[in-house]
Motif scaffolding. Structure first.
Motif, PDB file in Angstrom:
ATOM      1  N   HIS A 140       0.856  -1.181   0.000  1.00 15.00           N
ATOM      2  CA  HIS A 140       0.000   0.000   0.000  1.00 15.00           C
ATOM      3  C   HIS A 140       0.895   1.235   0.000  1.00 15.00           C
ATOM      4  O   HIS A 140       1.646   1.458   0.953  1.00 15.00           O
ATOM      5  N   LEU A 141       0.839   2.009  -1.053  1.00 13.36           N
ATOM      6  CA  LEU A 141       1.643   3.218  -1.173  1.00 13.36           C
ATOM      7  C   LEU A 141       0.851   4.391  -0.592  1.00 13.36           C
ATOM      8  O   LEU A 141      -0.226   4.733  -1.075  1.00 13.36           O
ATOM      9  N   ILE A 142       1.378   4.982   0.478  1.00 11.44           N
ATOM     10  CA  ILE A 142       0.685   6.053   1.185  1.00 11.44           C
ATOM     11  C   ILE A 142       1.351   7.382   0.818  1.00 11.44           C
ATOM     12  O   ILE A 142       2.551   7.565   1.036  1.00 11.44           O
ATOM     13  N   SER A 143       0.584   8.291   0.263  1.00  6.48           N
ATOM     14  CA  SER A 143       1.147   9.547  -0.237  1.00  6.48           C
ATOM     15  C   SER A 143       1.369  10.580   0.873  1.00  6.48           C
ATOM     16  O   SER A 143       2.173  11.492   0.716  1.00  6.48           O
ATOM     17  N   GLU A 144       0.662  10.453   1.995  1.00  9.38           N
ATOM     18  CA  GLU A 144       0.833  11.401   3.098  1.00  9.38           C
ATOM     19  C   GLU A 144       2.245  11.287   3.662  1.00  9.38           C
ATOM     20  O   GLU A 144       2.693  10.195   4.017  1.00  9.38           O
ATOM     21  N   GLU A 145       2.949  12.389   3.776  1.00 15.53           N
ATOM     22  CA  GLU A 145       4.349  12.351   4.188  1.00 15.53           C
ATOM     23  C   GLU A 145       4.477  12.286   5.707  1.00 15.53           C
ATOM     24  O   GLU A 145       3.843  13.052   6.437  1.00 15.53           O
ATOM     25  N   ASN A 196       7.608  11.063   9.002  1.00 15.75           N
ATOM     26  CA  ASN A 196       8.965  10.579   9.260  1.00 15.75           C
ATOM     27  C   ASN A 196       8.922   9.069   9.436  1.00 15.75           C
ATOM     28  O   ASN A 196       7.839   8.466   9.472  1.00 15.75           O
ATOM     29  N   PHE A 197      10.086   8.441   9.571  1.00 18.96           N
ATOM     30  CA  PHE A 197      10.127   6.982   9.566  1.00 18.96           C
ATOM     31  C   PHE A 197       9.325   6.389  10.730  1.00 18.96           C
ATOM     32  O   PHE A 197       8.540   5.448  10.540  1.00 18.96           O
ATOM     33  N   ALA A 198       9.507   6.935  11.931  1.00 20.17           N
ATOM     34  CA  ALA A 198       8.813   6.389  13.102  1.00 20.17           C
ATOM     35  C   ALA A 198       7.303   6.538  12.968  1.00 20.17           C
ATOM     36  O   ALA A 198       6.537   5.620  13.324  1.00 20.17           O
ATOM     37  N   GLU A 199       6.844   7.677  12.461  1.00 18.43           N
ATOM     38  CA  GLU A 199       5.408   7.888  12.263  1.00 18.43           C
ATOM     39  C   GLU A 199       4.855   6.934  11.214  1.00 18.43           C
ATOM     40  O   GLU A 199       3.759   6.376  11.381  1.00 18.43           O
ATOM     41  N   ALA A 200       5.611   6.756  10.124  1.00 16.34           N
ATOM     42  CA  ALA A 200       5.184   5.828   9.073  1.00 16.34           C
ATOM     43  C   ALA A 200       5.106   4.399   9.609  1.00 16.34           C
ATOM     44  O   ALA A 200       4.175   3.654   9.305  1.00 16.34           O
ATOM     45  N   ILE A 233      10.440   9.637  -3.529  1.00 19.46           N
ATOM     46  CA  ILE A 233      11.061   8.697  -2.592  1.00 19.46           C
ATOM     47  C   ILE A 233      10.044   8.295  -1.534  1.00 19.46           C
ATOM     48  O   ILE A 233       9.282   9.138  -1.038  1.00 19.46           O
ATOM     49  N   ALA A 234      10.028   7.016  -1.160  1.00 13.29           N
ATOM     50  CA  ALA A 234       9.077   6.532  -0.153  1.00 13.29           C
ATOM     51  C   ALA A 234       9.791   5.574   0.802  1.00 13.29           C
ATOM     52  O   ALA A 234      10.589   4.738   0.374  1.00 13.29           O
ATOM     53  N   TRP A 235       9.470   5.724   2.090  1.00 11.92           N
ATOM     54  CA  TRP A 235      10.064   4.841   3.092  1.00 11.92           C
ATOM     55  C   TRP A 235       9.709   3.385   2.846  1.00 11.92           C
ATOM     56  O   TRP A 235       8.574   3.056   2.484  1.00 11.92           O
ATOM     57  N   ARG A 248      10.557  13.727   6.143  1.00 13.70           N
ATOM     58  CA  ARG A 248       9.140  13.406   5.911  1.00 13.70           C
ATOM     59  C   ARG A 248       8.976  12.974   4.458  1.00 13.70           C
ATOM     60  O   ARG A 248       9.288  13.721   3.525  1.00 13.70           O
ATOM     61  N   ARG A 249       8.488  11.743   4.304  1.00 15.93           N
ATOM     62  CA  ARG A 249       8.356  11.147   2.972  1.00 15.93           C
ATOM     63  C   ARG A 249       7.053  10.369   2.873  1.00 15.93           C
ATOM     64  O   ARG A 249       6.428  10.026   3.883  1.00 15.93           O
ATOM     65  N   ALA A 250       6.662  10.076   1.625  1.00 17.17           N
ATOM     66  CA  ALA A 250       5.631   9.061   1.420  1.00 17.17           C
ATOM     67  C   ALA A 250       6.182   7.731   1.919  1.00 17.17           C
ATOM     68  O   ALA A 250       7.383   7.606   2.189  1.00 17.17           O
ATOM     69  N   PHE A 251       5.343   6.721   2.034  1.00 19.02           N
ATOM     70  CA  PHE A 251       5.835   5.453   2.561  1.00 19.02           C
ATOM     71  C   PHE A 251       4.994   4.289   2.047  1.00 19.02           C
ATOM     72  O   PHE A 251       3.890   4.472   1.513  1.00 19.02           O
ATOM     73  N   ILE A 252       5.546   3.094   2.205  1.00 19.04           N
ATOM     74  CA  ILE A 252       4.902   1.887   1.692  1.00 19.04           C
ATOM     75  C   ILE A 252       4.653   0.921   2.839  1.00 19.04           C
ATOM     76  O   ILE A 252       5.580   0.516   3.546  1.00 19.04           O
ATOM     77  N   CYS A 253       3.405   0.575   3.049  1.00 16.69           N
ATOM     78  CA  CYS A 253       3.029  -0.441   4.038  1.00 16.69           C
ATOM     79  C   CYS A 253       2.774  -1.766   3.313  1.00 16.69           C
ATOM     80  O   CYS A 253       2.684  -1.816   2.080  1.00 16.69           O
TER      81      CYS A 253
END
Length: 363
Positions: free
Chosen positions: A14-19, A21-25, A60-62, A300-305
């Motif tokens: 799941h690609l999440i566009s909301e930026e 930080n790593f711990a928050e993601a 770039i995404a975490w 702060r980046r987008a991230f992938i769950c």
């Protein structure tokens, strides 16, 4: 906002566009899905690239890869259960300002850039400095004089505070106690005190230089295994009147957020580079075919769950002709037939989650 999903090898990305930080993601993914993305193979990489392309994401995404903390003295025999995980971080620490650890006069720990020069705390591990044969020999020689030995060591410790000038003597006495522990439980507390000694260096040096110095002249940079040892190091810092000193905790090896042991890596050439000693979290760069880069974890980046892949279903229809006098409309007959069919399918290797039902042929 979740902008796109992709399926791969039993998991759904799941690609999440909301930026964030790593711990928050990481917290978000664990709450909403399973965890930040683990990537096991090129198939996973290609799935993520297609997902990003479909979503129109070229940034770039975490992902779930990050560096972990460990002690310079890595010998596991030095630590009792749970001691290797002891931490004395100040509130708000570590704040990703560096990959090495310093301790303050109040006993709190901070992460900092390893290239900074400051004094360091080394440790002398007495229990690791004597071989088993020497311990057995000493124990045999002095078995009958244990009470005298115990009294002498206490006086010795009181009279001689500088472990450096009496190191060999203390090692010998600690070895006696180590061998005698099964017979004399009263020696446990004393042996614990003799087990490790902390020494403050005179000179300031980088963390790596301090590690080399401590390994050459002592055992290693200080490992702080519990609150009592943290107190000893704190008192050493206070007595020296310095603002902070290095200890042996540093951030080095990479691990996956979900605890996976996957060794798959797809770094961009020149990565990871740990720029300014402050980059400890990994992200996929979709401008470079999804190759990975290391970044400051506070970015702060987008991230992938990822979460479990949804179950897929299929339907197959079989025609059945009965050559019997039984009534196929009888519910008991239908139930018995379905049970027999399911047993035969199971014998053929079909899972139990298959659903069988009858559908009457139109007249």
């Amino acid at each position: 906002m979740c902008v796109s999903t992709g399926l791969c090898a039993g998991r759904q990305y799941h690609l999440i566009s909301e930026e964030k930080n790593f711990a928050e993601a990481q917290s978000y993914c664990r709450e909403k899905y399973t965890d930040l993305a683990t990537i096991d193979s090129m198939e996973d990489v290609e799935t993520l690239n297609r997902t990003a392309e479909t979503a129109g994401v070229s940034s770039i995404a975490w992902i779930g890869l990050y560096k972990t903390w460990g002690w310079s003295l890595s010998d596991t025999s030095f630590y009792k259960h749970g001691e290797e995980e002891f931490r004395g971080w100040e509130p708000g620490q570590p704040d990703n300002y560096g990959d090495c650890t310093e301790i303050y006069p109040d006993g709190g720990w901070h992460d900092y850039r390893c290239t900074y020069k400051e004094q360091a705390v080394c440790c002398d591990s007495l229990s690791q400095s004597t071989g088993l044969q020497e311990k057995e020999l000493i124990c045999t020689q002095l078995h009958g004089d244990f009470s005298f030995m115990l009294t002498f060591i206490k006086k010795h410790q009181t009279a001689e505070k500088n472990i450096q000038t009496q190191k060999n003597s203390n090692i010998k006495f600690a070895s006696m106690l180590c061998v005698m522990l099964p017979l004399h439980s009263s020696s446990l507390d004393l042996f614990s005190e003799l087990d490790v000694t902390f020494v403050l260096t005179d000179d300031s040096m980088t963390w790596t230089e301090a590690q080399s110095y401590c390994r050459e002249h002592h055992t290693d940079l200080a490992s702080v295994r519990n609150q009592a040892e943290n107190q000893k190091v704190q008192e050493l810092v206070q007595a020296a009147g310095v603002d902070f000193v290095w200890i042996g905790l540093f951030r080095d090896s990479w691990k996956w957020s979900d605890g996976s042991n996957s060794s798959f890596r797809r770094w961009l050439p020149g990565q990871p580079d740990n720029k300014k000693g402050m980059e400890a979290c990994a992200a996929a760069d979709f401008r470079s075919s999804g190759r990975w880069v290391d970044l400051n974890c506070n970015s702060r980046r987008a991230f992938i769950c990822y979460g479990p892949a949804p179950k897929t279903s299929s339907k197959q229809v079989f025609r059945l002709r009965l050559r019997s006098s039984v009534d196929p409309n009888d519910p008991a007959v239908m139930e018995a037939m379905l049970k027999q069919f399911k047993q035969k399918l199971k014998a053929q290797g079909v899972n139990d989650d298959v659903t069988l039902s009858f559908r009457k042929q139109p007249v």
